[in-house]
Design a protein around this motif. Structure first.
Motif, PDB file in Angstrom:
ATOM      1  N   LYS A  35     -48.347  96.567  41.842  1.00 33.13           N
ATOM      2  CA  LYS A  35     -47.957  96.534  43.263  1.00 33.13           C
ATOM      3  C   LYS A  35     -47.096  97.740  43.656  1.00 33.13           C
ATOM      4  CE  LYS A  35     -43.776  93.714  42.944  1.00 33.13           C
ATOM      5  NZ  LYS A  35     -43.103  92.485  43.252  1.00 33.13           N
ATOM      6  N   GLY A  41     -42.830  99.465  35.823  1.00 31.85           N
ATOM      7  CA  GLY A  41     -41.993  98.273  36.015  1.00 31.85           C
ATOM      8  C   GLY A  41     -40.540  98.591  35.723  1.00 31.85           C
ATOM      9  N   TYR A 164     -28.059  90.468  26.828  1.00 31.62           N
ATOM     10  CA  TYR A 164     -27.772  90.571  28.271  1.00 31.62           C
ATOM     11  C   TYR A 164     -27.489  89.198  28.882  1.00 31.62           C
ATOM     12  CZ  TYR A 164     -29.081  95.497  28.474  1.00 31.62           C
ATOM     13  OH  TYR A 164     -29.132  96.850  28.298  1.00 31.62           O
ATOM     14  N   LEU A 405     -36.596  90.510  26.333  1.00 33.49           N
ATOM     15  CA  LEU A 405     -36.477  91.941  26.640  1.00 33.49           C
ATOM     16  C   LEU A 405     -37.770  92.677  26.223  1.00 33.49           C
ATOM     17  CD1 LEU A 405     -32.773  92.197  25.427  1.00 33.49           C
ATOM     18  CD2 LEU A 405     -33.532  92.132  27.803  1.00 33.49           C
TER      19      LEU A 405
HETATM   20  C1  LIG Z   1     -30.810  96.902  33.580  1.00 31.08           C
HETATM   21  C2  LIG Z   1     -31.783  96.620  32.489  1.00 31.08           C
HETATM   22  C3  LIG Z   1     -31.448  96.876  31.181  1.00 31.08           C
HETATM   23  C4  LIG Z   1     -32.355  96.587  30.161  1.00 31.08           C
HETATM   24  N1  LIG Z   1     -32.028  96.908  28.874  1.00 31.08           N
HETATM   25  C5  LIG Z   1     -32.888  96.636  27.881  1.00 31.08           C
HETATM   26  C6  LIG Z   1     -32.582  96.992  26.550  1.00 31.08           C
HETATM   27  O1  LIG Z   1     -31.546  97.585  26.279  1.00 31.08           O
HETATM   28  N2  LIG Z   1     -33.456  96.675  25.571  1.00 31.08           N
HETATM   29  C7  LIG Z   1     -34.640  96.034  25.846  1.00 31.08           C
HETATM   30  O2  LIG Z   1     -35.410  95.760  24.926  1.00 31.08           O
HETATM   31  N3  LIG Z   1     -34.974  95.698  27.090  1.00 31.08           N
HETATM   32  C8  LIG Z   1     -34.122  95.987  28.127  1.00 31.08           C
HETATM   33  N4  LIG Z   1     -34.434  95.654  29.411  1.00 31.08           N
HETATM   34  C9  LIG Z   1     -35.623  94.833  29.632  1.00 31.08           C
HETATM   35  C10 LIG Z   1     -36.926  95.596  29.708  1.00 31.08           C
HETATM   36  O3  LIG Z   1     -36.827  96.682  30.593  1.00 31.08           O
HETATM   37  C11 LIG Z   1     -37.959  94.609  30.231  1.00 31.08           C
HETATM   38  O4  LIG Z   1     -37.953  93.436  29.440  1.00 31.08           O
HETATM   39  C12 LIG Z   1     -39.379  95.169  30.197  1.00 31.08           C
HETATM   40  O5  LIG Z   1     -39.436  96.436  30.780  1.00 31.08           O
HETATM   41  C13 LIG Z   1     -40.256  94.172  30.953  1.00 31.08           C
HETATM   42  O6  LIG Z   1     -41.594  94.575  30.939  1.00 31.08           O
HETATM   43  P1  LIG Z   1     -42.693  93.634  31.600  1.00 31.08           P
HETATM   44  O7  LIG Z   1     -43.967  94.349  31.521  1.00 31.08           O
HETATM   45  O8  LIG Z   1     -42.590  92.269  31.003  1.00 31.08           O
HETATM   46  O9  LIG Z   1     -42.224  93.426  33.113  1.00 31.08           O
HETATM   47  P2  LIG Z   1     -42.079  94.502  34.292  1.00 31.08           P
HETATM   48  O10 LIG Z   1     -41.571  95.773  33.781  1.00 31.08           O
HETATM   49  O11 LIG Z   1     -41.318  93.802  35.352  1.00 31.08           O
HETATM   50  O12 LIG Z   1     -43.585  94.710  34.769  1.00 31.08           O
HETATM   51  C14 LIG Z   1     -44.266  93.821  35.610  1.00 31.08           C
HETATM   52  C15 LIG Z   1     -45.007  94.631  36.655  1.00 31.08           C
HETATM   53  O13 LIG Z   1     -45.767  93.758  37.469  1.00 31.08           O
HETATM   54  C16 LIG Z   1     -45.752  94.251  38.795  1.00 31.08           C
HETATM   55  N5  LIG Z   1     -46.096  93.125  39.677  1.00 31.08           N
HETATM   56  C17 LIG Z   1     -45.367  92.024  39.941  1.00 31.08           C
HETATM   57  N6  LIG Z   1     -46.033  91.189  40.771  1.00 31.08           N
HETATM   58  C18 LIG Z   1     -47.230  91.789  41.027  1.00 31.08           C
HETATM   59  C19 LIG Z   1     -48.368  91.406  41.800  1.00 31.08           C
HETATM   60  N7  LIG Z   1     -48.411  90.255  42.461  1.00 31.08           N
HETATM   61  N8  LIG Z   1     -49.410  92.258  41.859  1.00 31.08           N
HETATM   62  C20 LIG Z   1     -49.391  93.450  41.181  1.00 31.08           C
HETATM   63  N9  LIG Z   1     -48.345  93.841  40.427  1.00 31.08           N
HETATM   64  C21 LIG Z   1     -47.294  93.019  40.341  1.00 31.08           C
HETATM   65  C22 LIG Z   1     -44.333  94.750  38.957  1.00 31.08           C
HETATM   66  O14 LIG Z   1     -44.227  95.688  40.017  1.00 31.08           O
HETATM   67  C23 LIG Z   1     -44.058  95.379  37.594  1.00 31.08           C
HETATM   68  O15 LIG Z   1     -44.368  96.761  37.569  1.00 31.08           O
HETATM   69  C24 LIG Z   1     -33.587  95.972  30.451  1.00 31.08           C
HETATM   70  C25 LIG Z   1     -33.940  95.736  31.783  1.00 31.08           C
HETATM   71  C26 LIG Z   1     -33.053  96.067  32.798  1.00 31.08           C
HETATM   72  C27 LIG Z   1     -33.467  95.824  34.219  1.00 31.08           C
END
Ligand SMILES: Cc1cc2nc3c(=O)[nH]c(=O)nc-3n(C[C@H](O)[C@H](O)[C@H](O)COP(=O)(O)OP(=O)(O)OC[C@H]3O[C@@H](n4cnc5c(N)ncnc54)[C@H](O)[C@@H]3O)c2cc1C
Length: 436
Positions: A35, A41, A164, A405
């Motif tokens: 999106k 993400g 966290y 995470l």
């Molecule tokens: C401040 C912070 C610090 C962090 N520190 C750490 C750390 O030190 N170590 C660690 O391991 N992890 C850390 N993390 C966590 C890590 O960044 C996340 O767990 C990981 O990036 C999540 O990946 P994901 O693919 O599960 O989700 P996301 O990265 O959220 O990806 C999901 C994607 O889906 C998209 N989406 C949502 N709904 C829709 C829809 N309806 N249609 C199309 N697209 C959609 C979103 O835009 C997003 O791009 C941290 C996160 C943050 C915010």
């Protein structure tokens, strides 16, 4: 563009891209829908004024599952590990952190009795089998370990650092201890930020023929009819897929499905609580006090670390990129202005006069760090990447019972892809047998 796909992956973050990379093994048509205008993400890194700012402090476990999966996919991870140590702040006083052997024996934070208790507590963390803690909250476990308020506060602080999560009375002891153990084996800060992982995963996916649509939101997912899911996109376009991997958060998944299907996991997903925080991401031309590289507050939920001391986070490699972070409790009523003041005050204490050197300062009052606060019993509700809806798989940092995470996001992305590959293999061999 064809409207029928073998696999549609909703979300172009770590989980989505890892799944896509594993699926390139098979001859499947794959579409990733994101999106956002850009992919990545929460693993995105913004390049501003030649500085690389992750979305808050990001550290990759050196010996975690995520690292080995990324290596298996050929992703190169360059960067260094921060040294154990730094400063702990309590009641406006600063102390050497008792994390390294030297810190442990020199810190004035602990008296001799507490020093021995702290060593015993760390020993317990390292040696206990987390499986035995499945029915306890982290707070219940900590209370059994020590009567000392100081030791308890240190354990809660260590849990915040590793997970966290800032709700010891709610969070599962098993997941917390697992993560503390993993974090104690070391972490790395990545050169160029976490975007370098996304960029490499993206390039492999695209060169393998995977299609990507950004700036497109999936509005509805209609479960399989005649072995096909129908997805309705933000522009009302309809596309079809044999398999869907959803990597959005649990609430978004429910929204996409809710009107069309009732399933048991629905209420569990609805009630899921996210882990959140506030972050102040700062790039400075120099540090007023170059020796201060890491600090945490023991009783208040604040973190500070200079990531550029270990990772190259600017084009010239000369500036300082640091993150100051506040861990939110799920019941916190979040007030952005006061969180910003608190984080700036914490930074003022550690780097007085930092404002004079600002290249870029960005404050985000509330950001989801993990989509699920891991709680007792979650493992009975999460069926790894499978859902009750045949052909619909979930991946993301909330979907693995015991990993959170990036560990959760990356391992579940792999799991979802493997489940689909297995299903395809079974179907192909059944078809082959039918033919002969
Ligand atoms: C401040 C912070 C610090 C962090 N520190 C750490 C750390 O030190 N170590 C660690 O391991 N992890 C850390 N993390 C966590 C890590 O960044 C996340 O767990 C990981 O990036 C999540 O990946 P994901 O693919 O599960 O989700 P996301 O990265 O959220 O990806 C999901 C994607 O889906 C998209 N989406 C949502 N709904 C829709 C829809 N309806 N249609 C199309 N697209 C959609 C979103 O835009 C997003 O791009 C941290 C996160 C943050 C915010």
């Amino acid at each position: 563009m064809t409207q029928n796909w073998d696999v549609v992956i909703v979300g172009g973050g770590l989980a989505g891209y890892v799944a896509a990379n594993y699926l390139t093994e098979a001859n499947l048509s794959i579409l990733v829908i994101e999106k956002g205008k850009v992919v990545g993400g929460r693993a995105r890194t913004n390049k501003v004024k030649q500085q690389y700012l992750n979305l808050g402090p990001h550290a990759l476990l050196k010996k975690g599952k995520a690292t080995s999966i990324l290596k298996e996919l050929g992703i190169s991870l360059s960067g260094k590990s921060p040294k154990l140590g730094g400063i702990l702040v309590e009641n406006n006083m600063e102390y050497v952190a008792p994390f390294s052997p030297l810190g442990l024996f020199t810190t004035r934070l602990l008296n001799n009795k507490e020093r021995i208790e702290w060593i015993a507590a760390l020993w317990k963390v390292m040696t206990i089998d987390p499986e035995n803690l499945a029915e306890q909250t982290f707070q219940q476990w900590v209370i059994q370990i020590s009567n000392s308020e100081k030791i308890k506060s240190l354990l809660y602080m260590l849990a915040r650092l590793a997970t966290y999560c800032h709700a010891p009375e709610m969070v599962s002891a098993k997941v917390t201890i697992l993560n503390i153990k993993n974090a104690m084996a070391g972490v790395i800060y990545l050169d160029g930020g976490w975007q370098t992982i996304i960029d490499q995963l993206h390039n492999t996916a695209i060169t393998s023929g995977i299609q990507l649509r950004t700036h497109t939101l999936v509005k509805e997912i209609h479960p399989a009819q005649q072995n096909q899911f129908k997805l309705i996109l933000s522009n009302e376009e309809e596309i079809y897929a044999k398999y869907v991997i959803c990597t959005t958060g649990p609430h978004e998944l429910n929204d996409m499905l809710n009107k069309h299907v009732q399933y048991q996991q629905n209420s569990f997903f609805t009630e899921m609580i996210a882990v959140k925080g506030a972050t102040l991401d700062v790039a400075l031309t120099q540090l007023p006090n170059p020796r201060r590289l890491f600090a945490m507050n023991i009783t208040d939920p604040f973190y500070y670390s200079v990531h550029s001391n270990y990772a190259r986070l600017s084009d010239d490699g000369k500036s300082a990129v640091l993150h100051v972070f506040k861990y939110h409790h799920p019941n916190d009523c979040i007030d952005g202005t006061s969180s910003k003041n608190e984080l700036e005050k914490f930074l003022d204490r550690l780097q007085p006069g930092w404002q004079k050197y600002v290249i870029k300062s960005r404050f985000i009052p509330t950001i989801t760090v993990n989509q699920r606060l891991p709680q007792i019993g979650d493992e009975h509700m999460l069926l790894r990447s499978k859902t009750e809806i045949l052909g619909l798989y979930i991946a993301g940092d909330w979907t693995s019972p015991n990993a959170i995470l990036a560990e959760g996001a990356i391992s579940s992305g792999k799991q979802a892809a493997e489940d689909i590959l297995l299903k395809e293999e079974e179907e192909n061999s059944a078809n082959y047998k039918r033919r002969i």
